[in-house]
Write a protein that holds these residues in place. Structure first.
Motif, PDB file in Angstrom:
ATOM      1  N   VAL A 182     -17.650  -2.318  -0.675  1.00 41.34           N
ATOM      2  CA  VAL A 182     -18.632  -1.643  -1.529  1.00 41.34           C
ATOM      3  C   VAL A 182     -18.459  -0.128  -1.450  1.00 41.34           C
ATOM      4  O   VAL A 182     -18.422   0.555  -2.479  1.00 41.34           O
ATOM      5  CB  VAL A 182     -20.065  -2.061  -1.135  1.00 41.34           C
ATOM      6  N   SER A 183     -18.323   0.411  -0.239  1.00 42.34           N
ATOM      7  CA  SER A 183     -18.184   1.870  -0.104  1.00 42.34           C
ATOM      8  C   SER A 183     -16.977   2.375  -0.869  1.00 42.34           C
ATOM      9  O   SER A 183     -17.032   3.396  -1.546  1.00 42.34           O
ATOM     10  CB  SER A 183     -18.012   2.290   1.358  1.00 42.34           C
ATOM     11  N   SER A 184     -15.853   1.659  -0.739  1.00 37.43           N
ATOM     12  CA  SER A 184     -14.653   2.168  -1.391  1.00 37.43           C
ATOM     13  C   SER A 184     -14.769   2.031  -2.905  1.00 37.43           C
ATOM     14  O   SER A 184     -14.314   2.895  -3.649  1.00 37.43           O
ATOM     15  CB  SER A 184     -13.402   1.468  -0.866  1.00 37.43           C
ATOM     16  N   LEU A 185     -15.424   0.973  -3.370  1.00 35.88           N
ATOM     17  CA  LEU A 185     -15.617   0.805  -4.812  1.00 35.88           C
ATOM     18  C   LEU A 185     -16.522   1.912  -5.346  1.00 35.88           C
ATOM     19  O   LEU A 185     -16.237   2.527  -6.380  1.00 35.88           O
ATOM     20  CB  LEU A 185     -16.226  -0.575  -5.095  1.00 35.88           C
ATOM     21  N   ALA A 290       7.420  -3.119   3.873  1.00 28.95           N
ATOM     22  CA  ALA A 290       6.630  -3.007   2.648  1.00 28.95           C
ATOM     23  C   ALA A 290       5.987  -1.627   2.616  1.00 28.95           C
ATOM     24  O   ALA A 290       5.107  -1.327   3.409  1.00 28.95           O
ATOM     25  CB  ALA A 290       5.574  -4.091   2.597  1.00 28.95           C
ATOM     26  N   ILE A 291       6.478  -0.803   1.699  1.00 34.45           N
ATOM     27  CA  ILE A 291       5.982   0.576   1.625  1.00 34.45           C
ATOM     28  C   ILE A 291       4.945   0.672   0.508  1.00 34.45           C
ATOM     29  O   ILE A 291       5.253   0.387  -0.647  1.00 34.45           O
ATOM     30  CB  ILE A 291       7.137   1.544   1.318  1.00 34.45           C
ATOM     31  N   PHE A 292       3.743   1.043   0.848  1.00 34.39           N
ATOM     32  CA  PHE A 292       2.718   1.249  -0.171  1.00 34.39           C
ATOM     33  C   PHE A 292       2.644   2.735  -0.472  1.00 34.39           C
ATOM     34  O   PHE A 292       2.131   3.507   0.327  1.00 34.39           O
ATOM     35  CB  PHE A 292       1.369   0.706   0.290  1.00 34.39           C
ATOM     36  N   SER A 293       3.204   3.103  -1.602  1.00 33.03           N
ATOM     37  CA  SER A 293       3.239   4.504  -1.962  1.00 33.03           C
ATOM     38  C   SER A 293       1.934   4.861  -2.660  1.00 33.03           C
ATOM     39  O   SER A 293       1.580   4.255  -3.668  1.00 33.03           O
ATOM     40  CB  SER A 293       4.428   4.742  -2.895  1.00 33.03           C
ATOM     41  N   ILE A 294       1.205   5.836  -2.111  1.00 35.56           N
ATOM     42  CA  ILE A 294      -0.077   6.178  -2.723  1.00 35.56           C
ATOM     43  C   ILE A 294      -0.112   7.649  -3.134  1.00 35.56           C
ATOM     44  O   ILE A 294      -1.162   8.201  -3.438  1.00 35.56           O
ATOM     45  CB  ILE A 294      -1.266   5.858  -1.781  1.00 35.56           C
ATOM     46  N   ALA A 295       1.086   8.267  -3.157  1.00 34.29           N
ATOM     47  CA  ALA A 295       1.165   9.695  -3.464  1.00 34.29           C
ATOM     48  C   ALA A 295       0.585  10.010  -4.841  1.00 34.29           C
ATOM     49  O   ALA A 295       0.024  11.076  -5.057  1.00 34.29           O
ATOM     50  CB  ALA A 295       2.623  10.155  -3.390  1.00 34.29           C
ATOM     51  N   HIS A 296       0.718   9.055  -5.781  1.00 39.47           N
ATOM     52  CA  HIS A 296       0.303   9.324  -7.159  1.00 39.47           C
ATOM     53  C   HIS A 296      -1.205   9.134  -7.369  1.00 39.47           C
ATOM     54  O   HIS A 296      -1.702   9.364  -8.456  1.00 39.47           O
ATOM     55  CB  HIS A 296       1.068   8.389  -8.099  1.00 39.47           C
ATOM     56  N   LEU A 297      -1.910   8.684  -6.358  1.00 41.57           N
ATOM     57  CA  LEU A 297      -3.335   8.365  -6.545  1.00 41.57           C
ATOM     58  C   LEU A 297      -4.229   9.561  -6.232  1.00 41.57           C
ATOM     59  O   LEU A 297      -3.860  10.437  -5.451  1.00 41.57           O
ATOM     60  CB  LEU A 297      -3.727   7.194  -5.642  1.00 41.57           C
ATOM     61  N   SER A 298      -5.417   9.547  -6.808  1.00 45.98           N
ATOM     62  CA  SER A 298      -6.421  10.567  -6.486  1.00 45.98           C
ATOM     63  C   SER A 298      -7.007  10.247  -5.113  1.00 45.98           C
ATOM     64  O   SER A 298      -6.836   9.142  -4.601  1.00 45.98           O
ATOM     65  CB  SER A 298      -7.528  10.555  -7.526  1.00 45.98           C
ATOM     66  N   ASP A 299      -7.729  11.195  -4.541  1.00 41.80           N
ATOM     67  CA  ASP A 299      -8.292  10.971  -3.213  1.00 41.80           C
ATOM     68  C   ASP A 299      -9.200   9.729  -3.145  1.00 41.80           C
ATOM     69  O   ASP A 299      -9.035   8.902  -2.247  1.00 41.80           O
ATOM     70  CB  ASP A 299      -9.042  12.214  -2.717  1.00 41.80           C
ATOM     71  N   PRO A 300     -10.156   9.603  -4.102  1.00 40.42           N
ATOM     72  CA  PRO A 300     -11.004   8.390  -4.013  1.00 40.42           C
ATOM     73  C   PRO A 300     -10.194   7.109  -4.182  1.00 40.42           C
ATOM     74  O   PRO A 300     -10.477   6.102  -3.539  1.00 40.42           O
ATOM     75  CB  PRO A 300     -11.990   8.556  -5.173  1.00 40.42           C
ATOM     76  N   GLU A 301      -9.163   7.158  -5.033  1.00 36.38           N
ATOM     77  CA  GLU A 301      -8.321   5.968  -5.221  1.00 36.38           C
ATOM     78  C   GLU A 301      -7.558   5.629  -3.948  1.00 36.38           C
ATOM     79  O   GLU A 301      -7.416   4.464  -3.578  1.00 36.38           O
ATOM     80  CB  GLU A 301      -7.328   6.194  -6.367  1.00 36.38           C
ATOM     81  N   ARG A 302      -7.083   6.674  -3.287  1.00 39.71           N
ATOM     82  CA  ARG A 302      -6.375   6.433  -2.026  1.00 39.71           C
ATOM     83  C   ARG A 302      -7.302   5.787  -1.007  1.00 39.71           C
ATOM     84  O   ARG A 302      -6.944   4.821  -0.336  1.00 39.71           O
ATOM     85  CB  ARG A 302      -5.889   7.753  -1.423  1.00 39.71           C
ATOM     86  N   PHE A 304      -9.979   4.100  -1.562  1.00 39.66           N
ATOM     87  CA  PHE A 304     -10.278   2.749  -2.032  1.00 39.66           C
ATOM     88  C   PHE A 304      -9.151   1.807  -1.624  1.00 39.66           C
ATOM     89  O   PHE A 304      -9.366   0.757  -1.017  1.00 39.66           O
ATOM     90  CB  PHE A 304     -10.415   2.797  -3.561  1.00 39.66           C
ATOM     91  N   PHE A 305      -7.922   2.217  -1.909  1.00 40.43           N
ATOM     92  CA  PHE A 305      -6.813   1.310  -1.661  1.00 40.43           C
ATOM     93  C   PHE A 305      -6.548   1.109  -0.168  1.00 40.43           C
ATOM     94  O   PHE A 305      -6.343  -0.013   0.298  1.00 40.43           O
ATOM     95  CB  PHE A 305      -5.540   1.788  -2.361  1.00 40.43           C
ATOM     96  N   VAL A 306      -6.559   2.206   0.575  1.00 45.48           N
ATOM     97  CA  VAL A 306      -6.270   2.089   2.012  1.00 45.48           C
ATOM     98  C   VAL A 306      -7.308   1.184   2.679  1.00 45.48           C
ATOM     99  O   VAL A 306      -6.977   0.328   3.501  1.00 45.48           O
ATOM    100  CB  VAL A 306      -6.224   3.483   2.681  1.00 45.48           C
ATOM    101  N   SER A 307      -8.576   1.345   2.277  1.00 43.47           N
ATOM    102  CA  SER A 307      -9.623   0.496   2.858  1.00 43.47           C
ATOM    103  C   SER A 307      -9.379  -0.972   2.524  1.00 43.47           C
ATOM    104  O   SER A 307      -9.484  -1.845   3.387  1.00 43.47           O
ATOM    105  CB  SER A 307     -10.995   0.901   2.336  1.00 43.47           C
ATOM    106  N   LEU A 308      -9.041  -1.224   1.260  1.00 46.74           N
ATOM    107  CA  LEU A 308      -8.765  -2.610   0.862  1.00 46.74           C
ATOM    108  C   LEU A 308      -7.604  -3.185   1.655  1.00 46.74           C
ATOM    109  O   LEU A 308      -7.668  -4.302   2.175  1.00 46.74           O
ATOM    110  CB  LEU A 308      -8.398  -2.678  -0.621  1.00 46.74           C
ATOM    111  N   LEU A 309      -6.546  -2.396   1.749  1.00 47.78           N
ATOM    112  CA  LEU A 309      -5.351  -2.871   2.430  1.00 47.78           C
ATOM    113  C   LEU A 309      -5.656  -3.168   3.902  1.00 47.78           C
ATOM    114  O   LEU A 309      -5.272  -4.212   4.438  1.00 47.78           O
ATOM    115  CB  LEU A 309      -4.235  -1.825   2.306  1.00 47.78           C
ATOM    116  N   MET A 310      -6.372  -2.269   4.540  1.00 48.32           N
ATOM    117  CA  MET A 310      -6.721  -2.475   5.949  1.00 48.32           C
ATOM    118  C   MET A 310      -7.550  -3.756   6.096  1.00 48.32           C
ATOM    119  O   MET A 310      -7.365  -4.526   7.032  1.00 48.32           O
ATOM    120  CB  MET A 310      -7.518  -1.280   6.490  1.00 48.32           C
ATOM    121  N   ASN A 311      -8.479  -3.936   5.157  1.00 48.81           N
ATOM    122  CA  ASN A 311      -9.289  -5.158   5.189  1.00 48.81           C
ATOM    123  C   ASN A 311      -8.436  -6.407   5.056  1.00 48.81           C
ATOM    124  O   ASN A 311      -8.660  -7.404   5.734  1.00 48.81           O
ATOM    125  CB  ASN A 311     -10.292  -5.150   4.032  1.00 48.81           C
ATOM    126  N   GLN A 312      -7.488  -6.349   4.153  1.00 50.41           N
ATOM    127  CA  GLN A 312      -6.631  -7.519   3.943  1.00 50.41           C
ATOM    128  C   GLN A 312      -5.784  -7.786   5.184  1.00 50.41           C
ATOM    129  O   GLN A 312      -5.584  -8.930   5.576  1.00 50.41           O
ATOM    130  CB  GLN A 312      -5.716  -7.317   2.724  1.00 50.41           C
TER     131      GLN A 312
END
Ligand SMILES: Nc1ncnc2c1ncn2[C@@H]1O[C@H](COP(=O)(O)OP(=O)(O)OP(=O)(O)O)[C@@H](O)[C@H]1O
Ligand SMILES: [Mg+2]
Length: 809
Positions: A182-185, A290-302, A304-312
């Motif tokens: 929820v927080s990351s969303l 497996a390299i997850f490149s997040i350089a192209h994302l905005s800060d909130p998107e990063r 969001f994604f890092v939190s999701l990935l860690m959760n998974q």
């Protein structure tokens, strides 16, 4: 192949002599098991952190350990730039053209120079193209680009799906998962929400909680719809409207809807699901980087994604068996902002949990940052290894030392004075390693990275690297549900009569296979008659200690033919016998019941037939590894079995390596002590012998044996020394000292040879990834089959306006 490659140790560089300002000959070999307690890498920009961490990932890959990398800058993608030929033409497409221009060189000349630099750089660290090839063969490198199509796209759809049982069954983990999601969303839609105070957070958490507990998955669309019409009428003691009026909720609905409707968001919904088990290994079970490149994302998107990935990662990890060996690495470069000391961004909670729990599952975290001020040292008190490089400011140094001090208060080892002195004099690529598994900190220079460290890659370059791979391996689709055979509908035709199921003799029971999904518009529901058989079958094989029970449910049409029930035509029903319904769905049409099915004594015959058919047809085929003497578990497919075997082999190897250490450390210690004595004796005699001493010291220090038993020798040697001194009486001591340096050197060489032959034996083991398996077939005995049910069953079908029928179960 160097001997250390068989031993579960990572070659990170060479021990460094700060006073002489150069690396010594002694290799720095790091015990891979130590990474299960995580590593942190700190140092100013350019100090060589990324170079070091990339080398660790390379070593892990060579050892068959997969890794997940989070790459905020784009330079981890360099792991795809591995050229065993080390030719200029390999480097040419990837060189930095600005650098070439600045140096006044043509692209070709500069590429040749770069290739030469890499070749000689590697050579000076005892590496070559063959080792690069070994790296390439060991693991597949993929670049995933969430929210973009340049690399492998990633679908986040599953992230709102009900988590694995391991999470659902742990209320604390479930709460964390919901809160982070929820927080990351909310972060993504620009709402920074406090999980306890914010209405948005509480409402979304409630919606997700209700859905997941009811066994339902959610997606963003469903979430939006439920914000409008929540599944609850009360939040706490307040009724929903006074807690969060529908008018106010509409603002949240709009925000989420705008996100969903934004043109870029579609990219988040297509691609491979964030399924960690699938990401860590290829379909054949080979490890991945497996390299997850997040350089192209905005800060909130990063975030969001890092939190999701860690959760998974957390969810996947909790489903693994425990291990003492390294199973996988999770590396994040530049954790600035993701694990801060005071704030609580969504990434922090799953990271904390991983740092606390991952060790038991063999999952090592490797975190790097240039900013020692922005680190939660309390969280990192669990970190077993610190790699500390050059730091820029006194403030950074002081903060790091304070942090390590407080972390060490929890039981770690740390000598502030010593470390402080060292930190001031580190050069680039020189690190102080403080490893709680070792007796003392060690200073070392990092080895040359095999990957071409050309710096951050652009999105276009990532696309160039990934396009051929994407073309060769289309995005895997989920397994399609097995469609039940249509033969069950054989009796259904235009003669189907409307109404209730036919009345039957009281000793004939009838069941209904539950419907799946809703009624397609314009379709009618039709029930076709059949016989259902359920049995419990025990499969056992005492030799391989397999003991497993399988519950099977089969359905077969019942007809008006001479033989009304032919079990050979049965198909398996994916519904447990207890879930068969006792009443039909509403408004169904029933096909005519063949007369044989209304004669109760027929059922006992069909039961006997069912028993006989099961006896002849049931079997489980298991895979057997001849080299490791392991058998696959029932239900475990070949890929999973091979992945499990790799870990099993690694555990065994680590155990044997530990045994080797235990065996050789005292032997070396004793010989070194004797050597010292012998040298003392010789030293007295001639000046010339001093030279001999230096030579010997070098030749012993640089052997693999020395590096493998490594720093552990230091402490054990001193213990051995005390023992030796005490035990030896004066006369013996003198005679020992009389031994020639040459003789002891010879013994050390013999020891080395013995060690080498033992390690060779270690590597002769067969690779679980390519080994040919044998099949172990287990059939039940008659007595192992117990029939639980044979009865009339009605199987549902949808029939559309054209009369076409599709199974509705
Ligand atoms: N192991 C290595 N082998 C070869 N070259 C290296 C290695 N480590 C570092 N370098 C060189 O030094 C440069 C800087 O190192 P690196 O990128 O690792 O620094 P860093 O500490 O990660 O810096 P930043 O904090 O800015 O990311 C690299 O671009 C590369 O050219
Ligand atoms: Mg870096």
């Amino acid at each position: 192949m160097e001997d250390f490659e068989k031993l579960g140790v990572f070659y990170l560089g060479r021990v460094y002599d700060l006073s002489a300002n150069k690396a010594k000959d002694d290799l720095l070999l790091y015990d891979s098991k130590d990474l299960t307690t995580h590593g942190v890498c700190v140092g100013m920009t350019g100090s060589g952190k990324t170079g070091l961490c990339i080398s660790i990932i390379e070593e892990a890959a060579i050892d068959g350990v997969p890794s997940i990398l989070i790459d905020p800058k784009g330079d981890l993608a360099n792991l795809m730039l591995t050229f065993p030929d080390l030719k200029g033409e390999n480097f040419l497409p990837w060189i930095n053209l600005d650098d070439a221009r600045q140096k006044g060189l043509s692209a070709e000349d500069y590429a040749n120079k770069q290739a030469e630099t890499w070749k000689s750089g590697l050579a000076s660290w005892g590496e070559d193209g063959a080792r690069i090839q070994r790296l390439k063969d060991a693991a597949e490198v993929l670049i995933y680009t969430p929210g973009s199509n340049s690399g492998m796209p990633v679908s986040i759809l599953k992230s709102f799906a009900k988590p694995e049982a391991a999470i659902m069954d742990d209320s604390e983990l479930l709460r964390e998962r919901i809160s982070t999601t929820v927080s990351s969303l909310l972060g993504l839609v620009g709402i920074e929400a406090d999980p306890i105070q914010s209405r948005e957070h509480i409402l979304l958490s409630t919606i997700i909680d209700v859905a997941w507990r009811a066994g339902r998955d959610l997606d963003l669309a469903a979430l939006i719809q439920q914000v409008q019409t929540p599944p609850v009428t009360k939040i706490g003691v307040l009724d929903l409207e006074s807690f969060y009026s529908s008018k106010d909720r509409f603002t949240l609905v709009m925000a989420l809807n705008n996100l969903l409707a934004s043109p870029g968001f579609n990219a988040w919904l297509q691609g491979v699901p964030l399924d960690i088990g699938q990401i860590l290994y290829t379909p054949s079970g080979k490890p991945r980087i497996a390299i997850f490149s997040i350089a192209h994302l905005s800060d909130p998107e990063r975030m969001f994604f890092v939190s999701l990935l860690m959760n998974q990662i957390l969810g996947w990890m909790r489903g693994q068996s425990g291990t003492t060996s390294l199973r996988a690495l999770v590396y994040m470069d530049e954790i600035f902002g993701f694990l801060p000391p005071t704030a609580n961004p969504p990434s922090k909670m799953p990271m904390l949990t991983l740092l606390k729990q991952a060790r038991a599952f063999g999952v090592g975290m490797l975190l790097a940052t240039q900013n020692p001020v922005d680190l939660d040292y309390k969280a990192l008190s669990n970190a077993g290894t610190w790699f500390i490089g050059r730091l820029q400011t006194e403030r950074d140094k002081a903060r790091l030392l304070d942090g390590l001090d407080s972390a060490a208060a929890g039981g770690g080892k740390f000598d502030r004075k010593q470390v402080e002195g060292i930190l001031s004099s580190l050069g680039s690529r020189v690190f102080l390693m403080n490893n709680t598994h070792e007796d003392a900190p060690e200073i070392f220079q990092t080895r040359w990275a095999m990957s071409y460290l050309r710096g951050p890659l652009t999105r276009d370059q990532i696309k160039t690297l990934m396009d051929p791979i994407k073309a060769a391996a289309p995005v895997p689709s989920g397994s399609s549900p097995s469609s039940p055979t249509a033969s069950l509908a054989a009796g259904v035709g235009p003669t189907a009569a409307a109404g209730q199921p036919p009345a039957l003799a009281p000793d004939i029971s009838q069941f209904f296979i539950p419907l799946r999904g809703g009624l397609p518009s314009g379709s009618k529901l039709i029930y076709a008659p059949g016989i259902v058989g359920a049995a419990k079958i025990n499969f056992s094989n005492s030799k391989s200690k397999i003991e497993t029970v399988k519950n099977v449910v089969y359905a077969v049409p019942v007809t008006d033919d001479a033989i009304p029930v032919v079990w050979e035509n049965a198909s398996e029903v994916d519904v447990p016998a207890n879930d068969l319904e006792k009443t039909p769905a509403k408004d169904a049409i029933f096909a005519a019941l063949p007369s044989a099915a209304s004669i109760s004594k027929n059922y006992s015959g069909w039961e006997k037939d069912f028993d006989t058919w099961l006896y002849g047809s049931q079997r489980i085929d298991l895979l057997q590894s001849p080299s490791l003497k392991q058998v696959s578990n029932p239900g475990e497919d070949e890929r999973d079995f091979r992945i499990r075997l790799q870990q099993f082999a690694r555990e065994q190897r680590d155990e044997m390596a530990e045994d080797l250490r235990k065996k050789y450390v005292p032997k070396i210690a004793t010989l070194q002590e004797r050597l010292r004595k012998a040298e003392q004796a010789v030293e007295k005699q001639t000046e010339q012998a001093k030279k001999a001493k230096i030579n010997t010291a070098i030749s012993i220090g640089s052997t693999i044996l020395g590096a493998f038993t490594g720093r552990r020798v230091v402490s054990q040697a001193s213990t051995a020394m005390r023992g030796v001194t005490r035990a030896m009486d004066e006369s013996k001591d003198v005679s020992r000292a009389g031994e020639t340096v040459d003789a002891i050197q010879k013994q050390l060489t013999d020891l080395q040879a013995e060690f080498e032959s033992e390690t060779a034996a270690l590597s002769e083991r067969i690779d679980p990834l390519s080994e040919t398996f044998e099949t172990l077939t287990i059939k039940p005995k008659k007595a192992d089959i117990s029939i639980q049910l044979v009865s009339l069953v009605w199987t549902p079908y949808w029939q559309d306006a054209q009369g076409k029928q599709t199974p509705a179960w």
